[in-house]
Scaffold this motif. Structure first.
Motif, mmCIF file in Angstrom:
data_model
loop_
_atom_site.group_PDB
_atom_site.id
_atom_site.type_symbol
_atom_site.label_atom_id
_atom_site.label_comp_id
_atom_site.label_asym_id
_atom_site.label_seq_id
_atom_site.Cartn_x
_atom_site.Cartn_y
_atom_site.Cartn_z
ATOM 1 N N LEU A 198 0.841 -1.195 0.000
ATOM 2 C CA LEU A 198 0.000 0.000 0.000
ATOM 3 C C LEU A 198 0.877 1.245 0.000
ATOM 4 N N HIS A 199 0.524 2.214 -0.854
ATOM 5 C CA HIS A 199 1.198 3.510 -0.893
ATOM 6 C C HIS A 199 0.251 4.555 -0.299
ATOM 7 N N LEU A 200 0.771 5.367 0.612
ATOM 8 C CA LEU A 200 -0.056 6.291 1.388
ATOM 9 C C LEU A 200 0.305 7.743 1.079
ATOM 10 N N PHE A 201 -0.722 8.589 0.881
ATOM 11 C CA PHE A 201 -0.528 9.994 0.515
ATOM 12 C C PHE A 201 -1.448 10.880 1.349
ATOM 13 N N GLU A 202 -1.109 12.166 1.389
ATOM 14 C CA GLU A 202 -1.961 13.101 2.120
ATOM 15 C C GLU A 202 -3.180 13.508 1.308
ATOM 16 N N SER A 203 -3.045 13.608 -0.017
ATOM 17 C CA SER A 203 -4.151 14.098 -0.837
ATOM 18 C C SER A 203 -4.326 13.262 -2.093
ATOM 19 N N ALA A 204 -5.488 13.413 -2.710
ATOM 20 C CA ALA A 204 -5.776 12.709 -3.959
ATOM 21 C C ALA A 204 -4.862 13.185 -5.083
ATOM 22 N N VAL A 205 -4.563 14.483 -5.113
ATOM 23 C CA VAL A 205 -3.696 15.017 -6.165
ATOM 24 C C VAL A 205 -2.284 14.450 -6.034
ATOM 25 N N ASP A 206 -1.785 14.327 -4.805
ATOM 26 C CA ASP A 206 -0.466 13.708 -4.603
ATOM 27 C C ASP A 206 -0.477 12.252 -5.054
ATOM 28 N N LEU A 207 -1.557 11.562 -4.737
ATOM 29 C CA LEU A 207 -1.691 10.158 -5.144
ATOM 30 C C LEU A 207 -1.630 10.032 -6.666
ATOM 31 N N MET A 208 -2.396 10.857 -7.361
ATOM 32 C CA MET A 208 -2.419 10.803 -8.823
ATOM 33 C C MET A 208 -1.083 11.251 -9.414
ATOM 34 N N ALA A 230 -6.965 11.821 3.058
ATOM 35 C CA ALA A 230 -8.003 12.863 3.124
ATOM 36 C C ALA A 230 -7.555 14.050 3.969
ATOM 37 N N GLY A 231 -6.303 14.456 3.789
ATOM 38 C CA GLY A 231 -5.814 15.623 4.510
ATOM 39 C C GLY A 231 -4.629 15.302 5.395
ATOM 40 N N ILE A 232 -4.202 16.308 6.130
ATOM 41 C CA ILE A 232 -3.030 16.170 6.990
ATOM 42 C C ILE A 232 -3.396 15.366 8.234
ATOM 43 N N TYR A 233 -2.609 14.355 8.508
ATOM 44 C CA TYR A 233 -2.788 13.548 9.718
ATOM 45 C C TYR A 233 -2.065 14.232 10.867
ATOM 46 N N LYS A 234 -2.798 14.536 11.937
ATOM 47 C CA LYS A 234 -2.219 15.252 13.072
ATOM 48 C C LYS A 234 -2.175 14.340 14.296
ATOM 49 N N PRO A 235 -1.021 13.769 14.584
ATOM 50 C CA PRO A 235 -0.908 12.917 15.771
ATOM 51 C C PRO A 235 -0.937 13.744 17.047
ATOM 52 N N LYS A 236 -1.116 13.068 18.173
ATOM 53 C CA LYS A 236 -1.086 13.754 19.459
ATOM 54 C C LYS A 236 0.343 14.125 19.818
ATOM 55 N N GLN A 237 0.459 15.046 20.764
ATOM 56 C CA GLN A 237 1.792 15.502 21.167
ATOM 57 C C GLN A 237 2.638 14.340 21.665
ATOM 58 N N ASP A 238 2.014 13.454 22.415
ATOM 59 C CA ASP A 238 2.689 12.238 22.860
ATOM 60 C C ASP A 238 2.388 11.147 21.836
ATOM 61 N N ILE A 239 3.384 10.797 21.031
ATOM 62 C CA ILE A 239 3.179 9.851 19.935
ATOM 63 C C ILE A 239 2.569 8.541 20.420
ATOM 64 N N ASP A 266 4.192 14.487 3.049
ATOM 65 C CA ASP A 266 4.862 15.716 2.623
ATOM 66 C C ASP A 266 6.232 15.909 3.276
ATOM 67 N N ASN A 267 7.005 16.769 2.628
ATOM 68 C CA ASN A 267 8.356 17.076 3.086
ATOM 69 C C ASN A 267 8.381 18.269 4.037
ATOM 70 N N ASP A 268 7.279 18.525 4.730
ATOM 71 C CA ASP A 268 7.268 19.609 5.706
ATOM 72 C C ASP A 268 7.234 19.014 7.113
ATOM 73 N N ALA A 269 7.210 19.884 8.114
ATOM 74 C CA ALA A 269 7.270 19.407 9.501
ATOM 75 C C ALA A 269 6.090 18.499 9.833
ATOM 76 N N ALA A 270 4.900 18.888 9.372
ATOM 77 C CA ALA A 270 3.708 18.084 9.666
ATOM 78 C C ALA A 270 3.792 16.710 9.009
ATOM 79 N N GLY A 271 4.257 16.687 7.774
ATOM 80 C CA GLY A 271 4.372 15.420 7.066
ATOM 81 C C GLY A 271 5.410 14.497 7.669
ATOM 82 N N ARG A 272 6.531 15.077 8.090
ATOM 83 C CA ARG A 272 7.589 14.258 8.694
ATOM 84 C C ARG A 272 7.150 13.704 10.053
ATOM 85 N N LEU A 273 6.429 14.524 10.820
ATOM 86 C CA LEU A 273 5.931 14.048 12.113
ATOM 87 C C LEU A 273 4.894 12.944 11.910
#
Length: 316
Positions: A198-208, A230-239, A266-273
């Motif tokens: 399975l390949h996982l992406f944040e958005s449909a456009v990234d997937l395509m 379906a958007g940015i996944y936001k984990p809790k502060q305590d992983i 994504d290659n940003d802080a949210a994506g890396r976390l």
């Protein structure tokens, strides 16, 4: 009077009156005939084909925002707040359904007679026509009649639409979801055969975009499963207290043969976390690969930079 931003106003304009009444004020909506509805308060106010008209007053419009201002007499900021649901006193909230109730009703935007603007928009972002056509033919993608948004549809295991993300195709940035969307069943492209990856992406456009890169590389772009979160996944502060994204959890339940997961976040802080969190909390029997884009913030930026490099090389 509340203050609203231009972005909030633009977002509020995206909601048509029929959707607004179906979701927030169903008691006000009366079926008249065919695809025509009227309101309980005003017999001559008819809603059809993405438009509404109050015949006795000679006024009409397209959006719920128009209706709240012209018919209900709300100020523009008040109407925007009501649609946005930021003031609970203004927005009737549907009572919660019991846990045993069936899935929420997905209110898909009405389809446009063609998909021309969506095709131009996605092709302009570098996505190959083969991938666009596949998504249209399998009803995963279409153009909405109102506002001409790109609508990316997700299905349940029975092939029933359960989710839809919306993306504007004009210069004004707009992203949203159809009312009643179930994030567990977001946009995906199935493997041609029974793959275990399975390949996982944040958005449909990234997937395509990833599928396009696979196609450009001469590989079978449907060799494996692809899923949007379906958007940015936001984990809790305590992983350790975080849970997996709902879409990923549901997918692994529906496709138990999955043993490998490639994270293309994504290659940003949210994506890396998000990638770090998913790697940490996934059960150990999964083989996980962290594969962010080699260039740019996301896979669409990576695709566009790749196409630019190719064009330069072709001219040399």
């Amino acid at each position: 009077m509340p203050y609203v931003t231009p972005e909030q106003i633009e977002r509020a304009k995206q909601m048509d009156l029929l959707t607004y009444l179906q979701y927030y004020e169903p008691q006000e909506l009366v079926h008249f005939s065919g695809n025509v509805y009227r309101t309980r308060s005003h017999d001559s106010l008819k809603i059809s084909n993405g438009k509404w008209c109050w015949w006795s007053r000679g006024i009409g419009g397209r959006s719920a925002l128009d209706y709240l201002v012209k018919v209900r007499g709300l100020s523009l900021p008040e109407a925007v707040v009501q649609i946005g649901g930021q003031t609970a006193a203004l927005l009737p909230v549907p009572s919660k359904e019991p846990a045993s109730a069936g899935p929420r009703k997905l209110l898909l935007p009405e389809k446009n007679e063609n998909n021309d603007r969506v095709i131009v928009y996605l092709a302009g972002r570098g996505i190959k026509r083969d991938i666009i056509d596949y998504c249209i033919q399998t009803k995963r993608l279409y153009e909405s009649r109102c506002y001409h948004n790109a609508v990316f549809v997700g299905f349940d295991s029975q092939g029933v639409p359960r989710y839809a993300s919306l993306r504007g195709t004009s210069r004004r940035r707009f992203m949203g979801e159809a009312n009643g969307s179930d994030k567990r069943l977001s946009f995906s492209i199935p493997a041609r055969d029974n793959s275990s990856k399975l390949h996982l992406f944040e958005s449909a456009v990234d997937l395509m975009s990833y599928c396009t890169l696979e196609l450009l590389s001469g590989r079978e772009w449907r060799q494996d499963f692809c899923l949007s979160l379906a958007g940015i996944y936001k984990p809790k502060q305590d992983i350790s207290e975080s849970t997996l994204p709902a879409a990923l959890t549901q997918f692994l339940k529906d496709f138990p043969q999955i043993s490998e997961i490639a994270l293309h976040l994504d290659n940003d802080a949210a994506g890396r976390l998000a990638a770090k969190t998913i790697q940490t909390i996934l059960p150990s029997h999964y083989i996980v690969f962290d594969e962010p884009p080699e260039r740019g913030k996301d896979y669409n930026e990576y695709l566009r930079s790749t196409l630019k490099i190719r064009r330069i090389q072709e001219r040399e």
